[in-house]
Write an enzyme that holds these catalytic residues in place. Structure first.
Site, PDB file in Angstrom:
ATOM      1  N   ARG A  35       0.818  -1.215   0.000  1.00 32.68           N
ATOM      2  CA  ARG A  35       0.000   0.000   0.000  1.00 32.68           C
ATOM      3  C   ARG A  35       0.853   1.268   0.000  1.00 32.68           C
ATOM      4  NH1 ARG A  35      -5.248   0.150   3.882  1.00 32.68           N
ATOM      5  NH2 ARG A  35      -6.618  -1.029   2.504  1.00 32.68           N
ATOM      6  N   LYS A 197     -18.135 -12.317   5.119  1.00 33.85           N
ATOM      7  CA  LYS A 197     -19.476 -11.867   5.521  1.00 33.85           C
ATOM      8  C   LYS A 197     -20.378 -11.450   4.361  1.00 33.85           C
ATOM      9  CE  LYS A 197     -19.999  -9.524   9.393  1.00 33.85           C
ATOM     10  NZ  LYS A 197     -19.863  -8.325  10.233  1.00 33.85           N
ATOM     11  N   GLY A 351      -8.356  -6.829   1.345  1.00 31.96           N
ATOM     12  CA  GLY A 351      -7.090  -7.117   2.036  1.00 31.96           C
ATOM     13  C   GLY A 351      -6.552  -8.506   1.757  1.00 31.96           C
ATOM     14  N   GLY A 374     -12.978  -1.931   2.359  1.00 27.66           N
ATOM     15  CA  GLY A 374     -14.305  -1.349   2.588  1.00 27.66           C
ATOM     16  C   GLY A 374     -14.617  -0.229   1.608  1.00 27.66           C
TER      17      GLY A 374
HETATM   18  P1  ADP Z   1     -11.006  -9.406   1.641  1.00 27.64           P
HETATM   19  O1  ADP Z   1     -10.088  -8.988   2.760  1.00 27.64           O
HETATM   20  O2  ADP Z   1     -10.265  -9.893   0.453  1.00 27.64           O
HETATM   21  O3  ADP Z   1     -12.035  -8.364   1.320  1.00 27.64           O
HETATM   22  P2  ADP Z   1     -12.691 -10.816   3.495  1.00 27.64           P
HETATM   23  O4  ADP Z   1     -12.072 -10.007   4.583  1.00 27.64           O
HETATM   24  O5  ADP Z   1     -14.123 -10.657   3.216  1.00 27.64           O
HETATM   25  O6  ADP Z   1     -11.849 -10.668   2.136  1.00 27.64           O
HETATM   26  O7  ADP Z   1     -12.490 -12.361   3.817  1.00 27.64           O
HETATM   27  C1  ADP Z   1     -11.230 -12.934   3.920  1.00 27.64           C
HETATM   28  C2  ADP Z   1     -11.211 -14.016   4.959  1.00 27.64           C
HETATM   29  O8  ADP Z   1     -12.199 -14.981   4.682  1.00 27.64           O
HETATM   30  C3  ADP Z   1      -9.894 -14.729   4.985  1.00 27.64           C
HETATM   31  O9  ADP Z   1      -9.373 -14.643   6.295  1.00 27.64           O
HETATM   32  C4  ADP Z   1     -10.252 -16.154   4.627  1.00 27.64           C
HETATM   33  O10 ADP Z   1      -9.490 -17.114   5.296  1.00 27.64           O
HETATM   34  C5  ADP Z   1     -11.675 -16.231   5.061  1.00 27.64           C
HETATM   35  N1  ADP Z   1     -12.375 -17.342   4.419  1.00 27.64           N
HETATM   36  C6  ADP Z   1     -12.731 -17.468   3.137  1.00 27.64           C
HETATM   37  N2  ADP Z   1     -13.337 -18.643   2.925  1.00 27.64           N
HETATM   38  C7  ADP Z   1     -13.357 -19.290   4.098  1.00 27.64           C
HETATM   39  C8  ADP Z   1     -13.855 -20.549   4.547  1.00 27.64           C
HETATM   40  N3  ADP Z   1     -14.465 -21.398   3.706  1.00 27.64           N
HETATM   41  N4  ADP Z   1     -13.724 -20.855   5.853  1.00 27.64           N
HETATM   42  C9  ADP Z   1     -13.112 -20.014   6.707  1.00 27.64           C
HETATM   43  N5  ADP Z   1     -12.617 -18.823   6.352  1.00 27.64           N
HETATM   44  C10 ADP Z   1     -12.749 -18.458   5.075  1.00 27.64           C
HETATM   45 MG    MG Z   2     -10.388  -8.761   4.901  1.00 30.12          MG
END
Ligand code: ADP
Ligand code: MG
Length: 392
Positions: A35, A197, A351, A374
């Site tokens: 970043r 989520k 992230g 976000g």
């Molecule tokens: P990003 O940071 O890319 O926006 P999120 O914060 O929404 O993504 O989600 C990332 C997290 O989701 C990671 O820590 C990943 O391990 C978790 N994750 C994804 N699929 C699963 C799963 N099937 N079971 C547990 N954790 C999961």
């Molecule tokens: Mg995340």
């Protein structure tokens, strides 16, 4: 939105540059500088014009108090090494007299960095007094902190009202690239959504499903849908409160769910096995969890990605913290990279998603890797971000 060209920057102009250096730090050591690297072009642009650059960022959630472990000192040292210039790190908080004195004595073409803005309660509280204290330190304001532009903090929404202002080069590119997805994307568009989520992502799905051809779901997000369909999912990560939301989305023909999943036990790589949906009602037993998409899903999702002219991705397809459960994400990210910059316009953000993409070493092949988590989601929801709106 005003951009750097709209600002008069001469030798000695004091530029307050808001960046998002909310980077992972442990034991005072910087873990990942991506970043920071993304903001260097803006700093270089300002230094070429002999501006005095005053870097400002937040880090973590100190809650308006000084917390040594959330100091930006190691970040300032890193920026100095990377730019090969001295970056003075100023520990005094805005409003304190010696800070102003130090900045007023800066020579043209030099850089200082302020301490974590969130050490002062006025940053998150969007306190006008705190914004005025910041404004007294410089002559113009530049926002290159896309990742923080959805927040109403003082340095994002109030400070620009007090000074001539513009977007930095990174923010300008974020708006241009993500803007292509929100308005008139090249069709067909395929959206990949994973991560944890549903409630965080629902707004994006609802907004982009109108123009998308397919929405491919994975990650823990998909578990809510499996629960809504009546599958037993053992100890899989999901949120009871989100199952109803998932159920309502299931009716949409454009929504696609994994055809098979990898089930296992975190920390036990040899526990991994593939379970095909529809074979039985139980996807995961007690003690087991759904942790990745399976090979059939990789194959079908890859085919869908190959049909797309626009590919948008947020959130990993599995538990990418463990290599054993990151194959689905890595495989499809390679397809995204291979199609980008030519066959399709490819964009990825979030992230953990960015971390996973960078592990494939193919991030440079993707058209745009967003620095916003976000902020990117809110932008793709079609919302106007307060930090961007104020730069008009
Ligand atoms: P990003 O940071 O890319 O926006 P999120 O914060 O929404 O993504 O989600 C990332 C997290 O989701 C990671 O820590 C990943 O391990 C978790 N994750 C994804 N699929 C699963 C799963 N099937 N079971 C547990 N954790 C999961
Ligand atoms: Mg995340």
């Amino acid at each position: 939105m005003k951009t750097l060209k709209d600002l008069k920057i001469k030798s000695g102009t004091k530029v307050l540059l808001r960046v998002d250096y909310n980077v992972p730090i442990s034991n005072s050591k910087l873990q990942d500088a991506w970043r920071i690297i993304q903001t260097l072009p803006t700093i270089k642009y300002l230094l070429e014009r002999e501006a005095c650059v005053i870097l400002m960022s937040h880090l973590g959630r100190p809650g308006g108090m000084v917390k040594k472990e959330l100091s930006l000192k190691s970040v300032a040292e890193y920026v100095g090494r990377k730019l090969r210039v001295r970056v003075d790190f100023l520990e005094s908080l805005p409003g304190e007299a010696d800070l102003k004195k130090h900045i007023h004595s800066m020579s043209p073409g030099t850089v200082v960095m302020l301490e974590n803005l969130r050490f002062a309660p006025g940053e998150d509280a969007a306190d006008p007094g705190f914004a005025r204290a910041l404004a007294e330190l410089g002559q113009v304001y530049v926002n290159d902190a896309f990742g923080a532009s959805h927040r109403k903090s003082a340095s994002i929404t109030l400070l620009p009202k007090l000074l001539p202002h513009a977007a930095g080069l990174l923010l300008e590119q974020e708006v241009q690239m993500l803007g292509k997805i929100v308005s008139r994307p090249a069709k067909p568009m395929v959206l990949l959504m994973g991560g944890a989520k549903v409630s965080d992502k629902i707004g994006v799905i609802k907004n982009l499903i109108k123009s998308a051809h397919k929405v491919l779901l994975g990650g823990a997000l998909a578990n809510n849908f499996f629960a809504a369909m009546g599958y037993s999912i053992g100890n899989s990560l999901y949120d009871k409160k989100e199952v109803a939301l998932a159920k309502s989305l299931l009716k949409q023909k454009k929504i696609f769910l994994p055809y098979d999943v990898v089930v296992g036990v975190p920390g036990k790589p040899r526990s991994a096995k593939v379970v095909v949906l529809g074979d039985k009602d139980k996807l995961a037993a007690k003690g087991e969890a759904i942790l990745d998409i399976g090979p059939l899903t990789i194959n079908r999702y890859a085919a869908a990605i190959k049909e797309a002219a626009t590919i948008v991705w947020n959130g990993p397809m599995g538990y990418t913290e463990e290599p054993q459960f990151s194959h689905g994400t890595a495989a499809l990210m390679r397809v995204l990279a291979a199609r980008s910059k030519g066959k399709a316009f490819g964009v990825l953000g979030g992230g953990e998603s960015v971390e996973a993409l960078r592990r494939t070493k193919m991030e440079d092949m993707v058209d745009w890797v967003s620095t916003g988590g976000g902020a990117m989601l809110e932008f793709l929801e079609g919302k106007s971000l307060p930090g961007i709106k104020v730069l008009s």
